[in-house]
Structures are given as structure tokens and as C-alpha cells.
Design a protein around this motif. Sequence first.
Motif, PDB file in Angstrom:
ATOM      1  N   GLU A  29       0.825  -1.211   0.000  1.00  0.00           N
ATOM      2  CA  GLU A  29       0.000   0.000   0.000  1.00  0.00           C
ATOM      3  C   GLU A  29       0.859   1.261   0.000  1.00  0.00           C
ATOM      4  N   LYS A  30       0.492   2.219  -0.833  1.00  0.00           N
ATOM      5  CA  LYS A  30       1.050   3.577  -0.830  1.00  0.00           C
ATOM      6  C   LYS A  30       2.540   3.638  -1.154  1.00  0.00           C
ATOM      7  N   ARG A  54       5.063   2.463   0.158  1.00  0.00           N
ATOM      8  CA  ARG A  54       5.775   2.834   1.383  1.00  0.00           C
ATOM      9  C   ARG A  54       7.232   2.352   1.380  1.00  0.00           C
TER      10      ARG A  54
END
Length: 275
Positions: free
Chosen positions: A191-192, A194
Amino acid sequence: MIRPRGNGIEGLMSLFLYILQRIDYADRCGMIPVVDMKNYNSQYYDGEHNVWEWYFTQPSQYNLEDVRNNKTNLVCGYSLRRKMNKDIGSIQSIFDQRLIMSVNKLILRHIDYSDEVKCILDKEIKTVKPKECIGVYLRGTDYIALQPKGEPRQPTVEMVKKQIDAFVEKYGCNRIFLVTEDAGIFKQFCEKDRYEIVLYSADSFIASYDGKDYLAFSGAIKKGKKEAGLDYLVKIALLSKCKYLVTSITRGSISAVYLNGGNYKDIFIFDLGIY
């Protein structure tokens, strides 16, 4: 002659640690260890091959044919349990630096990867570049769903990310070699953007596990027995070569720490008790 327990549940690294205990016993008793995973049941049993030799060479210069032709054999069974070094493979052994070094020396004396594993591992090291990575290991699937009694509690993904962030800030390393079998955990790590997530090239994740039985019996593992074991072993071997390690406690992470022999620059182990 060292044989597996025969329950068909244990993964490759659980079997590896069990066999290491018995190799250590043979060493201390002046015996010659030979592993028989051809004639006894395991998760990898196929009724035809000594499946230990798919992954490792024999721990001595002898094989099953030599054992068959020799009359002075001791078949390793439960009667020897009291004489085993039960610390090898135990949950707390992952924190025992003296034992880690001792087991690493045992591995160096008796354990070598098969030619097939060496070939795969050599190729993967060039792409994964584990010496530039924070190794991260986290189990999901049956560990979380079944919470097997006596097994280590697994941290949440957010707990692991928090510790990774501390290492990233401290060491400036944002390259993560991720080892997990759980598709949900993998998605959470991605996610994202990171981190820079690095994977074993043949890696795959389990998304269809229903949580009703141990993973070995669930039908959720789609790869063949040999291939599944090869993938698992190569990932643990790569994990053992990372510069840093953030991990839960499992038989896989214990094996990686033994293989590493105390050479991680820094290591964080989630010790959350047992189920």
C-alpha cells in the motif's frame, strides 16, 4: 538413520530443525547421520524419492543404499528423545546467541544445499541483493486462523511496519525483502509505495485459504510438493543473507537465524508469547 516424525503437517523448515537435532545427537555419540525421507511420511513424501535430497545433500558421505547394506544401524525414533538437545529449534533459541553460533557450526559441518537449490539461490542473490535489504518474515494463513496451541503469536502488519520504519530511519535502508505466504499480508505491505518491496522471482501468495485446517491439508497450496519446498527453502536462505532482519518467530525464522550465524547487522524479533 534419521527419519521424520511422519505426521505430514510440518513444513520444510520444521523438518530441517527436527533433523538438525538428530544430526547433533549423532555428532555427540560418534555416529554417522543419514537422512531417510523416502520411506517415512512427511508433507513432501511422494513414495519414490528421498525428498531430503531434493533440498540438501546427505549430512555424511553415506546414503540410503549404504544404510541398507550395513548391519550396524540405529533407526532414530522417539526413544532417543530424552538424549536430544531440545534447545535446538525451540522458540527461545532464536535469542540465544551461543546456541545460534553452535548450530551454525553444526550446519557448516553437515548441511549443504542440493545442486538445484544452489543454482536457484545463486540467480536470486543477483536480483534480490539481500545484502542491501531489510529481511521481513511474517506468517499468516493457518498461524492466524487456527492459532495452534504452543506456537508463537504473530504480530500485526502495522506492528511490523512500525519496526521497519525504525530501521529505515536508523539505517537509511528502504529495500525490503518480504517473505510471507499470505496474499492479504502482501497487499498490506504494498500500500502507498511505502517501501521498495523485493520478492523471490517465483514467489506466489495464498489467497484461497478457508481457515478450516492446517495449510498442508487445506488444498490452498497449488504448487507441487517439490516446487513448494524449493520456493520455501530459497526464501529462507535469502532471508538468512539479508543485512537486517525484522521477523516474527516461526520455524522458518529460527532456521534463517541459524543459517545466518549471528551476522545480521541488526535484528528485531517479535516475542509476543504463544497461542
